[in-house]
Design a protein around this motif. Structure first.
Motif: not given
Length: 362
Positions: A229-249
């Motif tokens: 299983v691969r998680v896709m943190a997508a799409p990253m949107i600046p100032m909307i959800n990019d701050i969540e990148l590490e938490h999602i992973l």
């Protein structure tokens, strides 16, 4: 047609004409009873399912920045209503809007399984993994009734054909029986997209997609079946959800994912206007800043389709996002081992399918 009002469980704020249309329509109020007009709620939009008679089912891809050669999209349009969906412009080819029409008028390929069986039976067919859902989600709500994706998986099981699935829907759990059979012979991979862990953001960003916790449950369940299983943190949107990148992973890793990827928001054709309208509706205070950052990552443009740039962007913000992703994967031990290739040597070529089809046509 623009309304400037939101509709419950729908992502787009409007239903603009496609780029091939000669006329444009706009709601006009004559000035009487303005308060009633402004406050009147919009009626709920019904989903309409339309059968599409396709002549073939396997799409071939030669893009250098997409890691697969073959794909199948059981549906055109998607009820999930993700405002950022790069597939929205395809509805313009049907003389429909990439806005609300894309979310409410869903075309389904009823004969997908028969077409697949016929295509893989051809003498010159070479078995390669087929990605299901590269354009629109194969497990969107309509699938619970139509079961077209399931019929494709049944063909994959019958002829031992490798497949990969991309989804953000917990409906995939319904097909655990077929997925487990494919997993026994290393014929299946799954990528689960998690855009945000915030339920509130999910409701307006991708209104009819599964909740974040449901997707994490999918990752856990599929991993327990031995499916990569691969998680896709997508799409990253600046100032909307990019701050969540590490938490999602991190959340995906804890659920059992061993591989990860990310992409940057893409705004081709009509999507850019729909997205800007969405921003002004839901995030008016930061709308201009968000678009400014997107332009910085696109060489000053709102979108750049150049291979090698369209998925990740360029510039300082894009570089920082790439570094954050790399460091998080290293810390979480994601992507440490190269993903194993799906097996192709089990493939059984169907026999007599063309002859059988000829008899049916007669």
């Amino acid at each position: 047609m623009r309304t400037n009002k939101t509709i419950k469980n729908r992502g787009a704020v409007s239903n603009p004409e496609g780029r091939f249309e000669n006329e444009k329509r706009e709601i006009f109020h004559d000035g009487w009873d303005i308060d009633a007009f402004d406050n009147e709620p919009l009626p709920a939009l019904e989903t309409i399912l339309l059968e599409e008679r396709a002549k073939s089912i396997i799409n071939r891809n030669d893009s250098p920045d997409i890691g697969f050669d073959q794909s199948i999209n059981p549906y055109r349009g998607c009820e999930h209503g993700c405002i950022y969906c790069y597939a929205r412009p395809s509805h313009a080819y049907m003389n429909l809007s990439p806005g609300l029409d894309f979310e409410t008028k869903i075309f389904y390929k009823a004969d997908a399984a028969k077409l697949l069986e016929k295509e893989i039976s051809k003498a010159n067919y070479t078995c390669k993994p087929i990605v299901i859902g590269a354009n629109t989600d194969p497990y969107q709500p309509a699938e619970s009734k139509l079961k077209i994706t399931r019929s494709i998986l049944e063909i994959a099981c019958q002829y031992q054909h490798p497949v990969a699935i991309i989804t953000k829907s917990s409906l995939i759990e319904r097909d655990r029986d077929l997925l487990s059979k494919l997993a026994e012979k290393k014929l299946i991979k799954v990528a689960v997209t998690i855009t945000t862990l915030s339920v509130e953001l999910k409701k307006i960003l991708e209104p009819r997609a599964s909740a974040p916790q449901g997707r994490l449950r999918v990752i856990r369940g599929l991993s327990e079946l031995g499916i990569p299983v691969r998680v896709m943190a997508a799409p990253m949107i600046p100032m909307i959800n990019d701050i969540e990148l590490e938490h999602i992973l991190e959340s995906a890793k804890n659920a059992g994912a061993n591989y990860a990827g990310y992409t940057f928001i893409r705004l081709p054709y009509e999507v850019k206007d729909l997205f800007k309208e969405w921003l002004k509706t839901h995030f008016p205070q930061r709308a201009e800043h968000v678009m400014s950052l997107i332009k910085q990552m696109r060489g000053g443009k709102e979108y750049d389709s150049t291979f090698g740039k369209r998925m990740r962007g360029e510039g300082e913000f894009a570089d920082l996002l790439a570094i954050r992703f790399k460091l998080a994967c290293k810390r979480l031990k994601l992507n440490c081992v190269p993903s194993a290739e799906l097996a192709t040597h089990h493939f059984i070529k169907p026999q007599g399918v063309d002859k059988k089809q000829l008899l049916l046509d007669l």
